[in-house]
Design an enzyme around this catalytic site. Structure first.
Site, PDB file in Angstrom:
ATOM      1  N   LYS A   1      59.578   4.170 -14.699  1.00  0.00           N
ATOM      2  CA  LYS A   1      60.487   2.834 -14.120  1.00  0.00           C
ATOM      3  C   LYS A   1      61.648   2.964 -13.820  1.00  0.00           C
ATOM      4  CE  LYS A   1      59.002  -0.776 -16.732  1.00  0.00           C
ATOM      5  NZ  LYS A   1      58.587  -1.069 -17.862  1.00  0.00           N
TER       6      LYS A   1
ATOM      7  N   TYR B   1      33.905  32.188  -8.843  1.00  0.00           N
ATOM      8  CA  TYR B   1      33.380  30.791  -8.670  1.00  0.00           C
ATOM      9  C   TYR B   1      33.245  30.079 -10.412  1.00  0.00           C
ATOM     10  CZ  TYR B   1      29.260  33.444 -10.874  1.00  0.00           C
ATOM     11  OH  TYR B   1      28.607  34.049 -11.732  1.00  0.00           O
TER      12      TYR B   1
ATOM     13  N   HIS C   1      23.201  21.429 -28.463  1.00  0.00           N
ATOM     14  CA  HIS C   1      21.746  21.357 -27.862  1.00  0.00           C
ATOM     15  C   HIS C   1      21.530  19.964 -26.927  1.00  0.00           C
ATOM     16  CE1 HIS C   1      17.379  20.577 -27.134  1.00  0.00           C
ATOM     17  NE2 HIS C   1      17.605  21.886 -26.796  1.00  0.00           N
TER      18      HIS C   1
ATOM     19  N   ARG D   1      55.229   1.060  -8.980  1.00  0.00           N
ATOM     20  CA  ARG D   1      54.711   2.352  -9.362  1.00  0.00           C
ATOM     21  C   ARG D   1      53.477   2.626  -8.706  1.00  0.00           C
ATOM     22  NH1 ARG D   1      53.308  -0.129 -15.149  1.00  0.00           N
ATOM     23  NH2 ARG D   1      52.087  -1.944 -14.616  1.00  0.00           N
TER      24      ARG D   1
ATOM     25  N   CYS E   1      30.200  30.352 -16.469  1.00  0.00           N
ATOM     26  CA  CYS E   1      29.253  29.205 -16.572  1.00  0.00           C
ATOM     27  C   CYS E   1      29.254  28.520 -17.846  1.00  0.00           C
ATOM     28  CB  CYS E   1      27.889  29.966 -16.165  1.00  0.00           C
ATOM     29  SG  CYS E   1      27.687  31.428 -17.568  1.00  0.00           S
TER      30      CYS E   1
ATOM     31  N   SER F   1      29.956  36.989 -15.971  1.00  0.00           N
ATOM     32  CA  SER F   1      30.462  35.791 -15.828  1.00  0.00           C
ATOM     33  C   SER F   1      30.506  35.123 -17.290  1.00  0.00           C
ATOM     34  CB  SER F   1      28.758  34.969 -15.455  1.00  0.00           C
ATOM     35  OG  SER F   1      28.995  33.465 -15.457  1.00  0.00           O
TER      36      SER F   1
ATOM     37  N   ARG G   1      63.829  -2.400 -21.127  1.00  0.00           N
ATOM     38  CA  ARG G   1      62.395  -2.167 -21.081  1.00  0.00           C
ATOM     39  C   ARG G   1      62.292  -0.517 -21.218  1.00  0.00           C
ATOM     40  NH1 ARG G   1      62.296  -4.095 -15.146  1.00  0.00           N
ATOM     41  NH2 ARG G   1      60.004  -4.432 -15.294  1.00  0.00           N
TER      42      ARG G   1
ATOM     43  N   MET H   1      54.281   0.045 -24.908  1.00  0.00           N
ATOM     44  CA  MET H   1      55.829   0.163 -25.548  1.00  0.00           C
ATOM     45  C   MET H   1      56.090  -1.267 -25.560  1.00  0.00           C
ATOM     46  SD  MET H   1      56.875   3.934 -24.762  1.00  0.00           S
ATOM     47  CE  MET H   1      56.565   3.852 -23.095  1.00  0.00           C
TER      48      MET H   1
ATOM     49  N   GLY I   1      51.846  -1.569 -21.002  1.00  0.00           N
ATOM     50  CA  GLY I   1      51.755  -2.741 -22.149  1.00  0.00           C
ATOM     51  C   GLY I   1      51.876  -1.906 -23.442  1.00  0.00           C
TER      52      GLY I   1
END
Ligand code: PEP
Ligand code: MG
Length: 887
Positions: A26, A864, A468, A352, A844, A777, A96, A107, A105
């Site tokens: 702000k 990758y 799982h 903002r 992976c 990997s 503020r 604080m 909203g």
């Protein structure tokens, strides 16, 4: 002397937009606007360094601050011609909060500060408006009492309601100046009664108390919860901005409102916002009055009879439009602005970057690029990859009522509604009868797979983000919540108890796998929409990224899904998941439990046939792209029968007594199966399984070639090695099988052999491992489990507490622990490439689909990442953003 205070106003500012760390969003943006010549009420920002000092020194301020504040107040006076606390032209202030990243909203704010029994009278005579002055004073008393003194604002509302009732009024607007004087007097008495001191009359005392309260609001429960949710570090702190008040409540030539420069829900390029005539900002937010449209077009669209701002105040409207157009072009992003018109004069109070839906984010990014405001890499960087999930699964309709009965870990996104089934068989039957089903289990195991397939969503009471249920559900793209520990399941009588309510089989529940919310009944949903803008951004992302994005998938359907989401290939096909289908599960059990060679050979032959067919289909689905097949890696317990019925079935199948199977099962049970007889260890004790799998892979490969549908490369991967010896052993078996197959069929399979690095020792030994490996990997699920020594299946129960206490920034099974597990990834990569500079390296684990982790892997030089099919678009975007940030 350290500079603690930064002033702004009247075309000048000591700060700027790129000083958000010090001035908060702000404060930094107010400074930027002032310097741009946008009309902002003058003021100053006290830096976040003061906040750190405040918390580090028993809520006290650094030397020099008070002098700098007085000087800054003096400057505001010069700009406004008003003096703080003065009885002629009193200056009022707003105090503020504002941190680096917006926490809407969360604080506190204090408005109209500086009013007391004398300045209020001065304000009334200056404006010739008693009503305005005393209405403002009562607002101040109420807000100060709430924010600074923590007095419940409800008690003030009661007084106001009583006064209105006494006079027979329905609306605040009916109260005259005299009435407000009466309200103020009652408010002050209440203050004194409750707090034992009169309402503070010294404006300087008011100011310092308010500054302290706003700093302290950084640590209120709301703000702390918000920071946890949005991963905002506690040490950032807030800045405090003190600004001259302007009044939207000075009659019908005044107004206040909020606007977005583009529509935040659709992204359409039209000014979108609302205002209230004769009101202060909090009235718009509180919703007591219905706001009016800003533009005439929006008013017509909304079929509203209340006039638009465009019609009511054409001058200020025109000026407002010019300001926001300028701001959008300046920031090159959609802006969310707050404004006030005081007696016909426009002031902007805040700007903002506006929050927006995913759909709007995509459209705005694509259109701004088309308008020449931003480049393609900018557009790609603007879209939050994590939020892309919103587009890939059905989600709870915005604003739908949620009858919440519990919460768990958001294990797999998307929403699903269905009837409760407590076991996989019922889930299948209910699905077959045409019902939607939510499978509710304490935890899941491979035996549940059919039921998981049948279910629309999965809910488990135990298990973490890589349990799982979580891994399988994500792979299937099904909504799933794990570790819902507050729910109670009675499997005997088939009931689920949640918040004192009991649910039976067939009762409807809804789960929101993105939020981890469990709700009673049916909740409205919206279906995913892959619009043209989505495709465009993905195309641009692919142009930017250097990391390949592969998928973890082992069924033809999942492979096709992954490729349709743009995967560059398959990075992990878990072969043990291919045994989940009914006949295959029985065959693998027969193999594990076989007591003699005949049985073992039978089971192997059977499995080889199944595997060959399955591989051929899998390869065909992956035509033209590379695929990594991982050899079997079951923690054995996942495959052992554990109920008498299944034990009987298996015993009958392999022709032995149930009691033998029971004994054999018991002898195979391990105390720590995750650290047990799994991965390559199984291949070493049962090399015939490797031979069978390798043969099935090569034959399936030939089948795919014969069909003209072979992948672009075949990579065979060995799980859970601790060093090079295991890899050398298994590799030798694969190579021998390849030679035998080549000899038998007169065609030589082409393949690479690599390994997973998923144990700390393997990461440390990567140099020698690389001598045996064509690629490596990182299996970061197991690597996290073993580095931390935390079970991935059970962590969900208590790990959340570490996050709440700030001992962990995030769940390490979701986002890679860069300092520890990440360090092992770096060490492993470096040592591997010291041996083989061109060694192909991937990851992976589930982290392959997490944006923050992808950024880390990109920076660590990996080739990758591989992740669940439904995370492919997220990973493509995150990989592009990481590459752009690295430029
Ligand atoms: C891993 O451990 O990261 C991995 C990918 O293997 P799995 O999840 O199958 O153990
Ligand atoms: Mg693993």
């Amino acid at each position: 002397m350290t500079k603690w205070v930064y002033t702004f106003g009247d075309h000048h500012a000591e700060g700027s937009a790129n000083m958000k760390d010090l001035l908060g969003g702000k404060g930094a943006n107010l400074a930027e606007m002032a310097a741009l010549g946008i009309p902002v009420p003058p003021g100053f920002t006290i830096s976040t360094d003061v906040c750190s000092h405040f918390f580090g020194n028993a809520n006290s301020y650094p030397d020099g601050l008070s002098g700098q504040v007085s000087t800054a107040l003096q400057k505001i006076s010069e700009m406004t011609g008003r003096v703080f606390g003065n009885l002629h032209k009193p200056m009022l202030l707003s105090i503020r909060s504002g941190s680096r990243s917006s926490m809407p909203g969360m604080m506190d704010t204090v408005l109209n500060l500086g009013l007391n029994d004398e300045t209020v009278a001065a304000l009334a005579s200056e404006t010739d408006d008693t009503r305005f002055a005393y209405d403002t004073y009562r607002r101040f008393i109420q807000m100060f009492s709430d924010v600074v003194m923590h007095l419940d604002h409800g008690v003030f509302e009661e007084i106001l309601d009583d006064v209105k009732a006494d006079h027979g009024f329905d609306f605040d607007t009916q109260l005259t100046g005299e009435h407000w004087i009466e309200v103020v007097s009652q408010y002050k008495s209440l203050f004194e009664e409750e707090l034992g001191e009169p309402f503070p009359q010294d404006p300087m005392d008011q100011l310092w108390r308010a500054i302290g309260a706003v700093f302290s609001s950084w640590n209120n429960a709301r703000a702390i919860a918000y920071r946890r949710l949005h991963k905002i570090p506690d040490e950032w702190g807030t800045a405090v901005t003190v600004q001259a008040m302007v009044f939207g409540n000075r009659g019908n030539t005044s107004a206040t409102g909020v606007a977005f420069t583009r529509n935040p829900s659709t992204g359409e390029n039209t000014l979108f916002g609302e205002f209230l005539l004769n009101a202060q900002g909090e009235d718009v937010v509180s919703g007591i009055r219905t706001p009016q449209e800003i533009t005439e077009t929006a008013r017509v669209d909304a079929a509203s009879d209340s006039p638009s701002l465009e019609k009511l105040m054409p001058g200020p409207f025109e000026q407002f439009q010019q300001c926001v157009t300028r701001l959008e072009a300046h920031y090159r992003d959609m802006q969310d602005v707050e404004f006030t018109i005081e007696d016909g004069k426009l002031w902007l109070l805040q700007t903002r970057s506006g929050k927006r839906t995913m759909r709007a984010a995509l459209r705005i990014a694509v259109e701004m690029c088309g308008e020449g405001l931003i480049t393609k890499p900018d557009a790609v960087s603007r879209v939050d990859p994590a939020a892309l999930d919103q587009l890939l699964h059905p989600t709870i309709a915005p604003g739908a009522k949620r009858d919440l009965i519990g919460k768990g870990l958001p294990a797999s996104p998307g929403a699903a509604c269905g009837e409760i089934a407590f076991d996989p068989k019922s889930a299948e039957q209910m699905k077959a009868a045409g019902h939607q089903v939510i499978l509710v289990r304490a935890e899941t195991s491979p035996e549940d797979i059919q039921g998981m397939h049948a279910a629309d969503g999965i809910l488990t009471l135990r298990g973490g983000m890589t349990s799982h249920a979580a891994v399988v559900a994500r792979g299937m793209g099904k909504p799933c919540i794990c570790g819902a520990g507050t729910l109670r399941l009675d499997e005997q009588i088939e009931t689920l108890t949640a918040m004192g309510r009991t649910f039976k089989k067939g009762d409807l529940i809804t789960i929101d796998g993105a939020a981890g919310h469990i709700m009673a009944g049916r909740v409205a949903m919206v279906q995913p929409e892959l619009s043209g803008d989505f495709g465009t951004i993905m195309e641009w992302a692919d142009e930017c990224r250097t990391l390949d994005v592969r998928a973890n998938a082992e069924t033809p359907a999942d492979v096709s899904q992954a490729l349709s989401f743009g995967a560059d290939g398959i990075g992990l096909a878990r072969t043990e998941h291919m045994f989940f289908e009914g006949e295959r599960l029985a065959a693998i059990r027969s193999l594990i439990l076989a007591t003699d060679d005949v049985n073992r050979t039978d089971a192997l032959d059977q499995l080889q046939d199944f595997q060959r067919q399955d591989f051929a289909k899998l390869f065909a689905a992956c035509a033209g792209k590379p695929i990594t097949i991982r050899l079997i890696d079951p923690p054995l317990h996942e495959f052992l029968p554990n109920d008498p019925e299944t034990i009987e079935e298996v015993a009958a199948k392999i022709g032995v007594a149930a009691v033998d199977v029971e004994q054999q099962t018991a002898s195979l049970r391990e105390t720590n199966p995750m650290l047990g007889h799994r991965g390559c260890r199984l291949a070493i004790s049962h090399p015939e399984i490797v031979d069978m799998q390798a043969r099935a892979i090569f034959l399936g490969w030939f089948d795919a070639i014969d069909e003209g549908r072979e992948p672009a490369g075949l990579e065979i991967m060995i799980p859970l090695v601790t060093g090079s010896a295991e890899l050398a052993f298994v590799r030798e078996r694969i190579d021998t099988t390849a030679k035998a197959v080549a000899h038998e069929y007169d065609r030589a399979p082409e393949y690479l052999v690599g390994t997973m690095i998923e144990l700390p020792r393997a990461a440390l030994m990567a140099g020698s491992i690389a001598q045996q490996a064509d690629f490596i990997s990182f299996g970061t699920n197991d690597l996290t489990q073993t580095t931390y020594g935390i079970s991935r299946d059970d962590a969900g129960q208590w790990l959340g507490l570490y996050e709440t206490r700030g001992m962990l920034k995030s769940d390490p099974f979701v986002s890679i622990d860069q300092d520890g597990v990440g360090e092992l990834v770096k060490i492993g990569s470096e040592r591997g490439r010291q041996t083989k500079p061109q060694l192909k390296i991937g990851i992976c684990g589930e982290h392959g689909g997490d944006p923050a982790s992808i950024e880390f892997f990109n920076g660590s030089g990996l080739d990758y990442v591989s992740c669940s099919p439904f995370r492919i678009p997220i990973a493509r975007l995150a990989a592009a953003q990481a590459a752009i940030a690295d430029r």
